[in-house]
Design a protein around this motif. Structure first.
Motif, PDB file in Angstrom:
ATOM      1  N   ASN A 174       0.927  -1.216   0.075  1.00 49.00           N
ATOM      2  CA  ASN A 174      -0.073  -0.057  -0.018  1.00 49.00           C
ATOM      3  C   ASN A 174       1.033   1.129  -0.001  1.00 49.00           C
ATOM      4  O   ASN A 174       0.432   2.463  -0.299  1.00 49.00           O
ATOM      5  CB  ASN A 174      -0.747   0.032   1.215  1.00 49.00           C
ATOM      6  N   GLU A 175       2.074   1.185   0.316  1.00 50.50           N
ATOM      7  CA  GLU A 175       3.177   2.504   0.207  1.00 50.50           C
ATOM      8  C   GLU A 175       3.496   2.628  -1.263  1.00 50.50           C
ATOM      9  O   GLU A 175       3.988   3.641  -1.611  1.00 50.50           O
ATOM     10  CB  GLU A 175       4.137   2.041   1.222  1.00 50.50           C
ATOM     11  N   VAL A 176       3.992   1.561  -1.805  1.00 51.46           N
ATOM     12  CA  VAL A 176       4.689   1.664  -3.034  1.00 51.46           C
ATOM     13  C   VAL A 176       3.918   1.826  -4.266  1.00 51.46           C
ATOM     14  O   VAL A 176       2.989   0.825  -4.378  1.00 51.46           O
ATOM     15  CB  VAL A 176       5.819   0.429  -3.290  1.00 51.46           C
ATOM     16  N   LYS A 177       4.201   2.819  -4.940  1.00 47.34           N
ATOM     17  CA  LYS A 177       3.189   3.051  -5.906  1.00 47.34           C
ATOM     18  C   LYS A 177       4.009   3.343  -7.245  1.00 47.34           C
ATOM     19  O   LYS A 177       5.177   3.509  -7.320  1.00 47.34           O
ATOM     20  CB  LYS A 177       2.141   4.198  -6.058  1.00 47.34           C
ATOM     21  N   LYS A 178       3.186   3.098  -8.469  1.00 42.85           N
ATOM     22  CA  LYS A 178       3.789   3.299  -9.715  1.00 42.85           C
ATOM     23  C   LYS A 178       4.279   4.843  -9.929  1.00 42.85           C
ATOM     24  O   LYS A 178       3.398   5.767  -9.524  1.00 42.85           O
ATOM     25  CB  LYS A 178       2.948   2.656 -11.021  1.00 42.85           C
ATOM     26  N   LYS A 179       5.299   4.967 -10.894  1.00 45.05           N
ATOM     27  CA  LYS A 179       5.960   6.242 -10.985  1.00 45.05           C
ATOM     28  C   LYS A 179       6.609   6.975  -9.612  1.00 45.05           C
ATOM     29  O   LYS A 179       6.827   8.151  -9.861  1.00 45.05           O
ATOM     30  CB  LYS A 179       4.783   7.335 -11.514  1.00 45.05           C
ATOM     31  N   LYS A 180       6.580   6.187  -8.654  1.00 48.73           N
ATOM     32  CA  LYS A 180       7.307   6.756  -7.192  1.00 48.73           C
ATOM     33  C   LYS A 180       8.798   7.019  -7.984  1.00 48.73           C
ATOM     34  O   LYS A 180       9.343   6.122  -8.343  1.00 48.73           O
ATOM     35  CB  LYS A 180       7.259   5.582  -6.321  1.00 48.73           C
ATOM     36  N   LYS A 181       9.438   8.004  -7.222  1.00 46.32           N
ATOM     37  CA  LYS A 181      10.901   8.234  -7.779  1.00 46.32           C
ATOM     38  C   LYS A 181      11.692   7.279  -6.829  1.00 46.32           C
ATOM     39  O   LYS A 181      11.515   7.279  -5.536  1.00 46.32           O
ATOM     40  CB  LYS A 181      11.178   9.579  -7.569  1.00 46.32           C
ATOM     41  N   ILE A 182      12.827   6.921  -7.456  1.00 51.69           N
ATOM     42  CA  ILE A 182      13.707   6.175  -6.658  1.00 51.69           C
ATOM     43  C   ILE A 182      15.307   6.552  -6.745  1.00 51.69           C
ATOM     44  O   ILE A 182      15.615   7.037  -7.753  1.00 51.69           O
ATOM     45  CB  ILE A 182      13.712   4.494  -7.189  1.00 51.69           C
ATOM     46  N   ALA A 183      16.140   6.275  -5.801  1.00 59.61           N
ATOM     47  CA  ALA A 183      17.520   6.692  -5.531  1.00 59.61           C
ATOM     48  C   ALA A 183      18.205   5.214  -5.715  1.00 59.61           C
ATOM     49  O   ALA A 183      18.089   4.580  -4.998  1.00 59.61           O
ATOM     50  CB  ALA A 183      17.579   7.409  -4.296  1.00 59.61           C
ATOM     51  N   ILE A 184      19.064   5.091  -6.827  1.00 60.09           N
ATOM     52  CA  ILE A 184      19.597   4.189  -7.330  1.00 60.09           C
ATOM     53  C   ILE A 184      21.255   4.195  -6.963  1.00 60.09           C
ATOM     54  O   ILE A 184      21.729   5.198  -7.231  1.00 60.09           O
ATOM     55  CB  ILE A 184      19.666   3.846  -8.535  1.00 60.09           C
ATOM     56  N   THR A 185      21.770   3.377  -6.097  1.00 59.68           N
ATOM     57  CA  THR A 185      22.981   3.665  -5.686  1.00 59.68           C
ATOM     58  C   THR A 185      24.124   2.293  -5.871  1.00 59.68           C
ATOM     59  O   THR A 185      23.327   1.224  -5.808  1.00 59.68           O
ATOM     60  CB  THR A 185      23.289   3.969  -4.098  1.00 59.68           C
ATOM     61  N   HIS A 186      25.366   2.345  -5.903  1.00 59.80           N
ATOM     62  CA  HIS A 186      26.049   1.131  -6.062  1.00 59.80           C
ATOM     63  C   HIS A 186      27.349   1.424  -5.342  1.00 59.80           C
ATOM     64  O   HIS A 186      27.834   2.737  -5.701  1.00 59.80           O
ATOM     65  CB  HIS A 186      26.433   1.002  -7.687  1.00 59.80           C
ATOM     66  N   TYR A 187      27.971   0.550  -4.852  1.00 59.70           N
ATOM     67  CA  TYR A 187      29.157   0.518  -3.952  1.00 59.70           C
ATOM     68  C   TYR A 187      30.566   1.226  -4.666  1.00 59.70           C
ATOM     69  O   TYR A 187      31.171   1.878  -4.239  1.00 59.70           O
ATOM     70  CB  TYR A 187      29.599  -0.711  -3.319  1.00 59.70           C
ATOM     71  N   THR A 188      30.443   1.356  -6.087  1.00 56.12           N
ATOM     72  CA  THR A 188      31.532   1.718  -6.800  1.00 56.12           C
ATOM     73  C   THR A 188      31.218   3.360  -7.052  1.00 56.12           C
ATOM     74  O   THR A 188      32.088   4.110  -7.561  1.00 56.12           O
ATOM     75  CB  THR A 188      31.847   1.255  -8.365  1.00 56.12           C
ATOM     76  N   LEU A 189      30.038   3.574  -6.680  1.00 55.17           N
ATOM     77  CA  LEU A 189      29.692   5.330  -6.912  1.00 55.17           C
ATOM     78  C   LEU A 189      29.103   5.844  -5.618  1.00 55.17           C
ATOM     79  O   LEU A 189      28.133   6.218  -5.631  1.00 55.17           O
ATOM     80  CB  LEU A 189      28.714   5.400  -7.795  1.00 55.17           C
ATOM     81  N   PRO A 190      30.164   5.926  -4.630  1.00 54.24           N
ATOM     82  CA  PRO A 190      29.608   6.292  -3.456  1.00 54.24           C
ATOM     83  C   PRO A 190      29.250   7.754  -3.474  1.00 54.24           C
ATOM     84  O   PRO A 190      28.299   8.030  -2.425  1.00 54.24           O
ATOM     85  CB  PRO A 190      30.902   6.143  -2.712  1.00 54.24           C
TER      86      PRO A 190
END
Length: 281
Positions: A174-190
């Protein structure tokens, strides 16, 4: 203690994949000729960008070209067109029947299809990129070596936009909806956070894992992420502005009751608190 902006995240992880990929193979047998990259003026190599429609390699075979007989088919089409014009002129003067005119039109149509099919067959000698992307695999062949039909020529990926399949807990449905913005991270890009959004969500919960599936689209125009990287996705599910926040590390917990210590006149005093949104800090 300060007023600030805070976001609540639902965190998941997964493998980032290219939005489009293809393995190009030879559709005919012939001599292999790797082409020149117009941007580098050197033969194409691994990691090169290739534009949609560009020829990466050519195959040559005199026997294949002779079997196609492109000149003969083009000539047949021209003769059929001239014959149809002549019969139409005679028909207007009563010299031929309408059936003969229609037969001439059928002959043109068949000759046109035959010529177009020959052009398609000739075009198979050019191995072209179907979309703009990066060459991620380029087998080495000796110059002018004879390749069999079906030989691997190159693999191309477009990862300026990426896709990632995720599994989210049942509690987040009930919290996660389509078109919600997301922050993507990877350990090689701290120090880099890449933006994404939810493109698809399944309404069904898996009875085995108590999770539901979704897909993320990741904006990767700077190509910081690479296909196959395992990344973390922080999905914003709630947020608050101008709210009181305190460092997470100072909050104590005793039998389910949260509290902090406040210094007054040099003395540490116990204060019970009730928390709301929470992030990593």
């Amino acid at each position: 203690v300060q007023e600030s902006f805070i976001k609540k995240y639902n965190t998941t992880s997964g493998t980032a994949l290219s939005i489009a990929e293809v393995e190009l193979t030879s559709e005919m047998a012939g001599e292999y000729h790797l082409q020149i990259n117009p941007r580098t003026k050197q033969p194409f190599k691994l990691g090169d960008k290739v534009m949609a429609g560009e020829t990466i390699a050519k195959l040559s075979s005199k026997q294949y070209e002779n079997d196609i007989a492109i000149d003969s088919k083009k000539l047949s089409l021209e003769i059929a067109e001239q014959d149809e014009i002549k019969k139409r002129a005679l028909y207007e003067k009563g010299g031929v029947t309408q059936s003969e005119v229609r037969n001439a039109e059928v002959t043109i149509t068949n000759a046109k299809y035959s010529y177009e099919n020959a052009l398609i067959s000739l075009d198979k000698m050019n191995v072209k990129a179907p979309f703009t992307g990066i060459i991620v695999n380029l087998p080495h062949y000796t110059k002018d070596v004879e390749l069999a039909s079906g030989s691997s020529i190159a693999s191309i990926m477009n990862y300026e936009q990426m896709i990632m399949e995720i599994n989210l807990p049942e509690s987040a449905i009930n919290e996660v909806k389509k078109k919600k913005k997301i922050a993507i991270t990877h350990y090689t890009l701290p120090k880099d956070t890449i933006q994404g959004k939810i493109s698809e969500l399944s309404p069904a919960i898996s009875p085995e894992t108590r999770t539901f599936k979704g897909k993320l689209l990741i904006d990767n125009k700077d190509l910081k992420l690479r296909p196959g990287m395992f990344v973390k996705a922080d999905i914003v599910v709630d947020q608050a502005e101008n709210t009181i926040v305190i460092p997470k590390e100072i909050v104590m917990n005793n039998r389910g009751r949260k509290y902090v210590f406040v210094v007054e006149r040099g003395i540490a005093l116990w204060r019970n608190i009730r928390t709301g949104l929470e992030d990593n800090d």
